[in-house]
Design a protein around this motif. Structure first.
Motif, mmCIF file in Angstrom:
data_model
loop_
_atom_site.group_PDB
_atom_site.id
_atom_site.type_symbol
_atom_site.label_atom_id
_atom_site.label_comp_id
_atom_site.label_asym_id
_atom_site.label_seq_id
_atom_site.Cartn_x
_atom_site.Cartn_y
_atom_site.Cartn_z
ATOM 1 N N LYS A 168 57.762 -10.052 17.448
ATOM 2 C CA LYS A 168 57.773 -11.461 17.824
ATOM 3 C C LYS A 168 57.230 -11.623 19.244
ATOM 4 N N CYS A 169 56.498 -12.710 19.460
ATOM 5 C CA CYS A 169 55.917 -13.019 20.767
ATOM 6 C C CYS A 169 57.006 -13.439 21.751
ATOM 7 N N MET A 170 56.653 -13.442 23.027
ATOM 8 C CA MET A 170 57.559 -13.972 24.040
ATOM 9 C C MET A 170 57.796 -15.459 23.774
ATOM 10 N N ASP A 171 58.885 -15.960 24.269
ATOM 11 C CA ASP A 171 59.201 -17.374 24.108
ATOM 12 C C ASP A 171 58.335 -18.202 25.059
ATOM 13 N N VAL A 172 57.667 -19.195 24.527
ATOM 14 C CA VAL A 172 56.884 -20.138 25.325
ATOM 15 C C VAL A 172 57.510 -21.509 25.074
ATOM 16 N N GLU A 226 35.448 -15.523 16.449
ATOM 17 C CA GLU A 226 34.667 -14.520 17.190
ATOM 18 C C GLU A 226 35.520 -13.448 17.865
ATOM 19 N N GLY A 227 36.603 -13.038 17.213
ATOM 20 C CA GLY A 227 37.414 -11.941 17.743
ATOM 21 C C GLY A 227 38.297 -12.292 18.921
ATOM 22 N N ARG A 228 38.488 -13.555 19.167
ATOM 23 C CA ARG A 228 39.318 -13.977 20.299
ATOM 24 C C ARG A 228 40.791 -14.005 19.897
ATOM 25 N N HIS A 229 41.642 -13.738 20.882
ATOM 26 C CA HIS A 229 43.086 -13.800 20.700
ATOM 27 C C HIS A 229 43.687 -14.645 21.822
ATOM 28 N N ILE A 230 44.668 -15.460 21.478
ATOM 29 C CA ILE A 230 45.382 -16.235 22.486
ATOM 30 C C ILE A 230 46.500 -15.350 23.025
ATOM 31 N N CYS A 231 46.562 -15.241 24.339
ATOM 32 C CA CYS A 231 47.573 -14.413 24.995
ATOM 33 C C CYS A 231 48.356 -15.254 25.990
ATOM 34 N N TYR A 232 49.568 -14.806 26.272
ATOM 35 C CA TYR A 232 50.449 -15.472 27.236
ATOM 36 C C TYR A 232 50.978 -14.408 28.167
ATOM 37 N N PHE A 233 51.000 -14.710 29.469
ATOM 38 C CA PHE A 233 51.593 -13.748 30.394
ATOM 39 C C PHE A 233 52.593 -14.443 31.299
ATOM 40 N N THR A 234 53.561 -13.651 31.727
ATOM 41 C CA THR A 234 54.583 -14.155 32.638
ATOM 42 C C THR A 234 55.038 -13.016 33.535
ATOM 43 N N HIS A 294 60.620 -14.467 37.692
ATOM 44 C CA HIS A 294 60.704 -15.666 38.538
ATOM 45 C C HIS A 294 59.621 -16.692 38.233
ATOM 46 N N SER A 295 58.809 -16.492 37.170
ATOM 47 C CA SER A 295 57.814 -17.497 36.792
ATOM 48 C C SER A 295 58.511 -18.661 36.119
ATOM 49 N N VAL A 296 57.951 -19.844 36.285
ATOM 50 C CA VAL A 296 58.510 -21.025 35.651
ATOM 51 C C VAL A 296 58.261 -20.978 34.152
ATOM 52 N N SER A 297 57.052 -20.662 33.744
ATOM 53 C CA SER A 297 56.693 -20.645 32.335
ATOM 54 C C SER A 297 55.501 -19.716 32.142
ATOM 55 N N PRO A 298 55.333 -19.150 30.946
ATOM 56 C CA PRO A 298 54.161 -18.305 30.711
ATOM 57 C C PRO A 298 52.850 -19.092 30.818
ATOM 58 N N LEU A 299 51.808 -18.425 31.272
ATOM 59 C CA LEU A 299 50.467 -18.992 31.322
ATOM 60 C C LEU A 299 49.679 -18.437 30.152
ATOM 61 N N SER A 300 48.741 -19.215 29.626
ATOM 62 C CA SER A 300 47.952 -18.745 28.493
ATOM 63 C C SER A 300 46.528 -18.429 28.910
ATOM 64 N N MET A 301 45.904 -17.576 28.128
ATOM 65 C CA MET A 301 44.495 -17.250 28.328
ATOM 66 C C MET A 301 43.942 -16.798 26.983
#
Length: 142
Positions: free
Chosen positions: A21-25, A109-117, A120-127
């Protein structure tokens, strides 16, 4: 001169890799989906990357003596010259952990949505990542 293809570079180390399971966003269903997950112990990042020159007055995050934008009209009296530069506002912090989840379901085209945190981060950022710009060296599927 100050516009460069890489925004930041560095090493994220001490990582463990898992699928599940992915991180909670917050306010999304991302945490219910399947991901490749990285949990890493240390982050060492440079923005801009080593070897890139910064514009005069660079504050290390987002300001030079004069940036264009935001002076898009060119009427700021303190600006004799305007600089275009990459901003470092959403760059991982150094000397702390780093967690990233990339959705297993592939986009076009082989792209994946990713989230990083980070701690002390407020919320994950996506890329959006694709082989060659988020995976190091080996392009084999995980």
């Amino acid at each position: 001169k100050y516009e460069y293809p890489e925004i930041w570079a560095g090493n994220i180390s001490g990582c463990t890799l898992s699928t599940g399971k992915c991180m909670d966003v917050p306010f999304t269903d991302v945490g219910d989906q399947e991901c490749v997950n990285w949990d890493c112990a240390d982050t060492q990042v440079q923005c801009p990357p080593k070897g890139y020159e910064t514009c005069p007055g660079w504050d290390g995050v987002s300001e030079c003596e004069c940036l264009d934008p935001p002076d898009v009209r060119g009427d700021d009296p303190k600006c004799d010259k305007r600089y275009y530069t990459g901003l470092c506002a959403a760059v991982p912090a150094n000397d702390i952990g780093f967690s990233m989840s990339c959705l297993l379901e592939e986009e076009t085209e082989g792209r994946h949505i990713c989230y990083f945190t980070q701690p002390h981060s407020v919320s994950p950022l996506s890329m959006t990542c694709q082989v060659g710009n988020c995976l190091y060296e080996d392009s084999k599927p995980l």
